[in-house]
Design a protein around this motif. Structure first.
Motif, PDB file in Angstrom:
ATOM      1  N   ALA A   1       1.245   0.818  14.038  1.00 13.37           N
ATOM      2  CA  ALA A   1       0.134   1.043  13.110  1.00 13.37           C
ATOM      3  C   ALA A   1       0.628   1.557  11.760  1.00 13.37           C
ATOM      4  N   ALA A   2       1.742   2.284  11.743  1.00 12.97           N
ATOM      5  CA  ALA A   2       2.305   2.751  10.475  1.00 12.97           C
ATOM      6  C   ALA A   2       3.089   1.652   9.774  1.00 12.97           C
ATOM      7  N   VAL A   3       3.726   0.784  10.555  1.00 11.97           N
ATOM      8  CA  VAL A   3       4.570  -0.258   9.976  1.00 11.97           C
ATOM      9  C   VAL A   3       3.737  -1.375   9.349  1.00 11.97           C
ATOM     10  N   VAL A   4       2.577  -1.683   9.932  1.00 20.04           N
ATOM     11  CA  VAL A   4       1.758  -2.792   9.419  1.00 20.04           C
ATOM     12  C   VAL A   4       1.378  -2.586   7.955  1.00 20.04           C
ATOM     13  N   PRO A   5       0.811  -1.435   7.557  1.00 16.55           N
ATOM     14  CA  PRO A   5       0.529  -1.269   6.120  1.00 16.55           C
ATOM     15  C   PRO A   5       1.790  -1.172   5.273  1.00 16.55           C
ATOM     16  N   ALA A   6       2.883  -0.659   5.856  1.00 16.82           N
ATOM     17  CA  ALA A   6       4.129  -0.583   5.089  1.00 16.82           C
ATOM     18  C   ALA A   6       4.628  -1.971   4.730  1.00 16.82           C
ATOM     19  N   ALA A   7       4.425  -2.923   5.641  1.00 18.76           N
ATOM     20  CA  ALA A   7       4.906  -4.283   5.392  1.00 18.76           C
ATOM     21  C   ALA A   7       4.224  -4.911   4.185  1.00 18.76           C
ATOM     22  N   ARG A   8       3.022  -4.448   3.858  1.00 17.17           N
ATOM     23  CA  ARG A   8       2.313  -5.009   2.711  1.00 17.17           C
ATOM     24  C   ARG A   8       2.983  -4.648   1.392  1.00 17.17           C
ATOM     25  N   TRP A   9       3.788  -3.582   1.410  1.00 15.55           N
ATOM     26  CA  TRP A   9       4.452  -3.147   0.187  1.00 15.55           C
ATOM     27  C   TRP A   9       5.780  -3.860  -0.032  1.00 15.55           C
ATOM     28  N   VAL A  10       6.246  -4.562   0.987  1.00 11.89           N
ATOM     29  CA  VAL A  10       7.518  -5.259   0.857  1.00 11.89           C
ATOM     30  C   VAL A  10       7.344  -6.435  -0.089  1.00 11.89           C
ATOM     31  N   ASP A  11       8.344  -6.671  -0.910  1.00 11.16           N
ATOM     32  CA  ASP A  11       8.283  -7.740  -1.908  1.00 11.16           C
ATOM     33  C   ASP A  11       7.914  -9.061  -1.254  1.00 11.16           C
ATOM     34  N   ALA A  12       6.747  -9.591  -1.604  1.00 11.02           N
ATOM     35  CA  ALA A  12       6.291 -10.843  -1.003  1.00 11.02           C
ATOM     36  C   ALA A  12       7.211 -11.998  -1.333  1.00 11.02           C
TER      37      ALA A  12
ATOM     38  N   VAL B   1      17.526  10.179  -0.082  1.00 10.79           N
ATOM     39  CA  VAL B   1      16.380   9.668   0.671  1.00 10.79           C
ATOM     40  C   VAL B   1      16.791   9.302   2.096  1.00 10.79           C
ATOM     41  N   THR B   2      17.942   8.665   2.242  1.00  8.70           N
ATOM     42  CA  THR B   2      18.419   8.301   3.573  1.00  8.70           C
ATOM     43  C   THR B   2      18.651   9.541   4.430  1.00  8.70           C
ATOM     44  N   ALA B   3      19.241  10.577   3.831  1.00 10.04           N
ATOM     45  CA  ALA B   3      19.472  11.815   4.576  1.00 10.04           C
ATOM     46  C   ALA B   3      18.160  12.456   5.011  1.00 10.04           C
ATOM     47  N   MET B   4      17.158  12.457   4.135  1.00 10.56           N
ATOM     48  CA  MET B   4      15.874  13.042   4.501  1.00 10.56           C
ATOM     49  C   MET B   4      15.183  12.220   5.581  1.00 10.56           C
ATOM     50  N   ARG B   5      15.278  10.897   5.480  1.00 19.33           N
ATOM     51  CA  ARG B   5      14.685  10.043   6.516  1.00 19.33           C
ATOM     52  C   ARG B   5      15.315  10.326   7.875  1.00 19.33           C
TER      53      ARG B   5
ATOM     54  N   THR C   1      10.794  14.385  -2.160  1.00 18.00           N
ATOM     55  CA  THR C   1       9.850  13.984  -3.202  1.00 18.00           C
ATOM     56  C   THR C   1       9.796  12.470  -3.345  1.00 18.00           C
ATOM     57  N   VAL C   2      10.964  11.839  -3.392  1.00 12.21           N
ATOM     58  CA  VAL C   2      10.996  10.381  -3.511  1.00 12.21           C
ATOM     59  C   VAL C   2      10.359   9.735  -2.289  1.00 12.21           C
ATOM     60  N   LEU C   3      10.644  10.283  -1.125  1.00 16.55           N
ATOM     61  CA  LEU C   3      10.097   9.729   0.112  1.00 16.55           C
ATOM     62  C   LEU C   3       8.573   9.796   0.119  1.00 16.55           C
ATOM     63  N   ARG C   4       8.019  10.930  -0.284  1.00 12.29           N
ATOM     64  CA  ARG C   4       6.568  11.094  -0.265  1.00 12.29           C
ATOM     65  C   ARG C   4       5.878  10.260  -1.342  1.00 12.29           C
ATOM     66  N   ARG C   5       6.561  10.016  -2.442  1.00 11.14           N
ATOM     67  CA  ARG C   5       5.937   9.291  -3.546  1.00 11.14           C
ATOM     68  C   ARG C   5       6.122   7.782  -3.449  1.00 11.14           C
ATOM     69  N   THR C   6       6.847   7.328  -2.443  1.00  7.65           N
ATOM     70  CA  THR C   6       7.070   5.890  -2.267  1.00  7.65           C
ATOM     71  C   THR C   6       6.390   5.461  -0.973  1.00  7.65           C
ATOM     72  N   PRO C   7       5.215   4.845  -1.046  1.00  7.00           N
ATOM     73  CA  PRO C   7       4.429   4.576   0.168  1.00  7.00           C
ATOM     74  C   PRO C   7       5.186   3.805   1.236  1.00  7.00           C
ATOM     75  N   VAL C   8       5.932   2.774   0.844  1.00  9.77           N
ATOM     76  CA  VAL C   8       6.607   1.967   1.855  1.00  9.77           C
ATOM     77  C   VAL C   8       7.636   2.798   2.611  1.00  9.77           C
ATOM     78  N   LEU C   9       8.350   3.676   1.914  1.00 10.74           N
ATOM     79  CA  LEU C   9       9.355   4.501   2.575  1.00 10.74           C
ATOM     80  C   LEU C   9       8.704   5.540   3.487  1.00 10.74           C
ATOM     81  N   TRP C  10       7.617   6.132   3.029  1.00  8.65           N
ATOM     82  CA  TRP C  10       6.949   7.149   3.835  1.00  8.65           C
ATOM     83  C   TRP C  10       6.366   6.543   5.114  1.00  8.65           C
ATOM     84  N   LEU C  11       5.721   5.390   4.995  1.00  7.57           N
ATOM     85  CA  LEU C  11       5.123   4.756   6.167  1.00  7.57           C
ATOM     86  C   LEU C  11       6.193   4.298   7.159  1.00  7.57           C
ATOM     87  N   LEU C  12       7.275   3.721   6.654  1.00 10.04           N
ATOM     88  CA  LEU C  12       8.353   3.307   7.550  1.00 10.04           C
ATOM     89  C   LEU C  12       8.989   4.509   8.239  1.00 10.04           C
ATOM     90  N   THR C  13       9.114   5.613   7.511  1.00  7.21           N
ATOM     91  CA  THR C  13       9.685   6.818   8.112  1.00  7.21           C
ATOM     92  C   THR C  13       8.785   7.360   9.209  1.00  7.21           C
TER      93      THR C  13
END
Length: 281
Positions: free
Chosen positions: A264-275, A220-224, A83-95
């Protein structure tokens, strides 16, 4: 990470020398003995009784572990991690990026050794040197990752790792196209892959730790890991079938395509990383 990289640095090179001098049979026997030794150690750890500890629930009352069965608790933890993985865009995209990268690597892994030994005729010693080159890259990344993150920021390191992995696969394609110089291309690709994979993994671990809500990092780490590594066995079988029916080139092309999909999945994930962490000193 450094200890693992050091072991991977030493063992494959020694294994290549042993295969060349003793043959595959004795080396397989040695590997099997180590595998059984590891299983015995793991079994002893599993059977060792643990001290009884009351585990408090969310309200602070002890005794939840006595109420929930082990499987029920496992299912609850897995569901929370998902649930946490799916609801957190940066984690889902990186996974998803890691899943694509692992599947691509697994497609080529079962045919790589056969290709090197039978088509390129580089010998078993080269296999040990190649894996060692990857370990050298990983060892270098484990030493430099902290400074790279401090200087470049997490966002740039995540992107650099993903781009570097795609380039590393491209070097393997060059080895396929330029067989006269396949050895140097393969060594360069292995070293670059080892460095960039570990750089990306270390940076993603830092991002994951910060992005997870308090108390959910382990789940979350175990699910990833379940998703990223659980996809490897089927992909390995598919890679062997693909290489046997269509040839090594198709398996290698599949790896390259999936490396680009990972990017292609990592590029949008990078936008969520703390600028704020991306400021260059």
């Amino acid at each position: 990470e450094s200890a693992d990289a050091a072991l991977v640095l030493i063992v494959p090179a020694a294994a290549g020398v042993l295969v060349g001098s003793l043959g595959a049979g004795p080396v397989l026997g040695i590997a099997t003995a180590f595998l059984f030794a590891a299983a015995i150690v793991a079994l002893r750890v599993r059977l060792r009784p643990s001290a009884a500890v009351d585990i408090p629930d969310d309200d602070g009352d002890p005794g939840v572990a006595d109420v929930l069965s082990r499987w029920a608790r496992f299912g609850k933890d897995a569901a929370e991690g998902w649930t946490v993985l799916r609801r957190t865009p940066v984690l889902w995209l990186l996974t998803m990026g890691s899943v694509a990268a692992n599947v691509g690597m697994a497609l080529f892994a079962p045919v790589e050794a056969v290709w090197i030994l039978t088509d390129l005729r580089l010998g078993p010693e080269f296999l040990g040197v190649q894996i060692t080159a990857g370990a050298v890259g990983a060892l270098a990344a484990s030493s430099l990752a902290g400074r790279a993150i401090d200087r470049l920021g997490e966002r740039r390191c995540i992107l650099l790792g993903s781009v570097g992995c795609a380039v590393a696969v491209g070097l393997h394609l060059l080895a396929y196209a330029d067989r006269a110089h396949a050895g140097p291309w393969l060594l360069a690709g292995a070293a670059l892959w080892g460095f960039m994979v570990l750089l990306g993994n270390i940076t993603q671990a830092a991002v994951t730790a910060r992005a997870c809500p308090e108390g959910t990092l382990g789940r979350v780490t175990a699910m990833r890991r379940t998703l990223t590594r659980g996809s490897v066995p089927l992909a390995t079988l598919a890679g062997g079938a693909l290489g046997a029916t269509l040839g090594v080139g198709w398996a290698l092309a599949g790896w390259q395509v999936l490396a680009v999909v990972s990017l292609a999945a990592v590029v949008p994930a990078a936008r969520w990383v703390d600028a704020g962490r991306d400021d260059v000193d």
